[in-house]
Scaffold this motif. Sequence first.
Motif, PDB file in Angstrom:
ATOM      1  N   SER A  14       0.824  -1.190   0.000  1.00  8.15           N
ATOM      2  CA  SER A  14       0.000   0.000   0.000  1.00  8.15           C
ATOM      3  C   SER A  14       0.867   1.253   0.000  1.00  8.15           C
ATOM      4  CB  SER A  14      -0.921   0.002   1.225  1.00  8.15           C
ATOM      5  OG  SER A  14      -1.761  -1.125   1.203  1.00  8.15           O
ATOM      6  N   THR A  61      -4.367   0.391   7.063  1.00  8.06           N
ATOM      7  CA  THR A  61      -4.710   0.682   5.674  1.00  8.06           C
ATOM      8  C   THR A  61      -4.381   2.137   5.348  1.00  8.06           C
ATOM      9  OG1 THR A  61      -6.961   1.326   6.246  1.00  8.06           O
ATOM     10  CG2 THR A  61      -6.581  -1.009   5.732  1.00  8.06           C
ATOM     11  N   PRO A  62      -4.183   2.473   4.065  1.00 10.52           N
ATOM     12  CA  PRO A  62      -3.838   3.851   3.707  1.00 10.52           C
ATOM     13  C   PRO A  62      -4.850   4.881   4.207  1.00 10.52           C
ATOM     14  CG  PRO A  62      -3.439   2.399   1.854  1.00 10.52           C
ATOM     15  CD  PRO A  62      -4.123   1.564   2.899  1.00 10.52           C
ATOM     16  N   GLU A  63      -6.138   4.574   4.104  1.00 13.54           N
ATOM     17  CA  GLU A  63      -7.160   5.523   4.548  1.00 13.54           C
ATOM     18  C   GLU A  63      -7.081   5.736   6.061  1.00 13.54           C
ATOM     19  OE1 GLU A  63     -11.788   6.451   3.463  1.00 13.54           O
ATOM     20  OE2 GLU A  63     -11.258   4.367   3.869  1.00 13.54           O
ATOM     21  N   THR A  64      -6.882   4.642   6.785  1.00 14.43           N
ATOM     22  CA  THR A  64      -6.742   4.753   8.235  1.00 14.43           C
ATOM     23  C   THR A  64      -5.467   5.504   8.598  1.00 14.43           C
ATOM     24  OG1 THR A  64      -8.004   2.721   8.617  1.00 14.43           O
ATOM     25  CG2 THR A  64      -6.496   3.414  10.367  1.00 14.43           C
ATOM     26  N   TRP A  65      -4.398   5.296   7.835  1.00 12.21           N
ATOM     27  CA  TRP A  65      -3.129   5.988   8.060  1.00 12.21           C
ATOM     28  C   TRP A  65      -3.330   7.503   7.983  1.00 12.21           C
ATOM     29  CZ3 TRP A  65       0.400   9.202   5.652  1.00 12.21           C
ATOM     30  CH2 TRP A  65       1.730   9.148   6.092  1.00 12.21           C
ATOM     31  N   GLN A 103      -7.871  -9.973   9.830  1.00 12.18           N
ATOM     32  CA  GLN A 103      -7.675  -8.793   8.988  1.00 12.18           C
ATOM     33  C   GLN A 103      -6.210  -8.693   8.596  1.00 12.18           C
ATOM     34  OE1 GLN A 103     -10.259  -6.857   8.118  1.00 12.18           O
ATOM     35  NE2 GLN A 103     -11.716  -7.949   9.420  1.00 12.18           N
ATOM     36  N   GLU A 104      -5.950  -8.269   7.375  1.00 13.17           N
ATOM     37  CA  GLU A 104      -4.565  -8.105   6.940  1.00 13.17           C
ATOM     38  C   GLU A 104      -3.912  -6.935   7.662  1.00 13.17           C
ATOM     39  OE1 GLU A 104      -1.933  -7.285   2.876  1.00 13.17           O
ATOM     40  OE2 GLU A 104      -4.093  -7.674   2.747  1.00 13.17           O
ATOM     41  N   ARG A 105      -4.668  -5.856   7.827  1.00 16.06           N
ATOM     42  CA  ARG A 105      -4.194  -4.659   8.520  1.00 16.06           C
ATOM     43  C   ARG A 105      -5.338  -4.070   9.323  1.00 16.06           C
ATOM     44  NH1 ARG A 105      -0.307  -1.215   4.395  1.00 16.06           N
ATOM     45  NH2 ARG A 105       0.974  -2.967   3.683  1.00 16.06           N
ATOM     46  N   ALA A 107      -7.953  -1.445  10.231  1.00 13.07           N
ATOM     47  CA  ALA A 107      -8.722  -0.427   9.515  1.00 13.07           C
ATOM     48  C   ALA A 107      -9.835   0.065  10.424  1.00 13.07           C
ATOM     49  CB  ALA A 107      -9.306  -0.997   8.224  1.00 13.07           C
ATOM     50  N   CYS A 110     -13.110  -1.975  11.620  1.00 12.50           N
ATOM     51  CA  CYS A 110     -12.925  -3.424  11.482  1.00 12.50           C
ATOM     52  C   CYS A 110     -13.349  -4.190  12.732  1.00 12.50           C
ATOM     53  CB  CYS A 110     -11.476  -3.748  11.126  1.00 12.50           C
ATOM     54  SG  CYS A 110     -10.286  -3.518  12.476  1.00 12.50           S
TER      55      CYS A 110
END
Length: 400
Positions: A14, A61-65, A103-105, A107, A110
Motif C-alpha cells: 500500500s 490501511t492507507p485511509e486509516t493511516w 484482517q490483513e491490517r 482499519a 474493522c
Amino acid sequence: MIRTSSVAPRSGGSTLELPADDLAASIRRKLDADLGTVRVRRPDGTLARMARLELLAEDVTPETWTLTLHWLTSTRRGSVNTKRNYLDDIRTTWAPYARTLGQERFALGCFTSDDIRSWRMHQEAQGAPPTTIARRLNMLSSLHKYAAERMDLPRNPVTQDDRPKVDKGNTSTSTPVLEIADIQALCDVAETEFDCLVLQLLYTLAGRVTEMCEADVTDIVRRTGRIHVDVTRKENKDRVLPLPAAVADMLTDHITGRTAGPLLLGADRERLTRHDVDGILTRLGHKARILTCPDAYTGRGRRRKDDDRPRHSFRTCKVCRDITPHVLRASRITHMLDAKVPLAEVQAFADHDNPATTVGYWNRRKVAERNAELVDAGASIFADRRPSTLDHTHQQEATA
C-alpha cells in the motif's frame, strides 16, 4: 484536509499518503520529529531505529493511516508523548488484534462491540491493569469518533459497557514515592557517571523523561555564570531550568566535543530513549534492592528443584515495583511538599496546570501517614492483652 499524494512505503504494498504541495518536506519533518522513532528487531535479530510514521504505514490501511495522522496532529492532542503513546497503541495492540481476527491490517471500522468485549475480557484474564485497558479503549474510541465525522463508519465499537471502572483512590497502583535515603542508595550503586547524571537530572528537576530525552546540546544555556537547560515541557511549554553545579559538571563531561545533536546519548551513541532510561533506573533499583521484596532475589528461577514453592513473579508481586522516571518525579514533588515549600511554588516547578494535581501528591502522602496512625491507634487497645497460657496450650493441642 491536507492534500495528499501517494508515496510507496518502505516495505512495498500500500501507499503512504503524504502532502503533495511544496510544504510536504517541512510537514514530513515535523511529523517525524513529533512521532519519533522506536527500536525494532530485524529478521536477523539485530535492533534498528525506525520512524513510527513508517511503521504505522505497515500496520494500517492507507485511509486509516491518513485519518490517524489528521487525528494526531489536531491541537486537541498537543502532548508529543501522548501522540507517541497513541501511535504505539495502534501498532502494538490494535493492529495485532486485527490480524488475530483475520484482517490483513488494522482499519477503522474493522472491530465490532463483541470484538472489543472479547479483547477486554482477555486483557483482564492476563492481569492487565484497568487503567491500561481504559486508556487503550479511550484512544480507539476517540480515533473512531474523529474518523466517523469524516467518513462512513459502523457504530463505535467501544461502548460504556466495556470501559473498566477505574478506582482513582486505588493506592496499590499509584506511583510509589521513594524516601530520600532510597534516592541516595540508587546513586550509591550507580556504576557509571552517566547513570548518576540521568538519576540526578530527573530527580533534581522533577522532570519528565521525554523532556530530557528530546533535549539537544544546543538547548544548553549559560546565564549569570550558571548552566541552564531549555526543555520543552508538556503541552509544548518551553522552560529554561538551572542545573545544580554537580549535575552541570557531569553533563558538561558527557557532551565534551559535541556542538549539536542529542543532549543525552545512550550506550549505542544514539539519542537516549525513555526505554533506555527505564532500563537504567530498573537496574539501579534491583541492585539497591529498592521497592523489592526478599523473594525477588531467591525465587526468580533460582530455587532448588526440590523446592515446590511457587516461583516469585515480579509482575504480580504486591511489593516489587520497577523504578520508573515518574517515580523520581513523584518523589521529588513529594519531598518538596514534605519540606513545606509553598504549594504554589511546587505547582510552578512541576509545571502542573491544575493545582489539584499538586495537591494530589500531598493528599496521598498524608493519607498513608494518617492510615498508619489510625491502625496503630486501633491496635493500642490490645497492648496489654495477650493470649493466656492455657489458651495457648489448647491451641497447640488442637493443632496437633
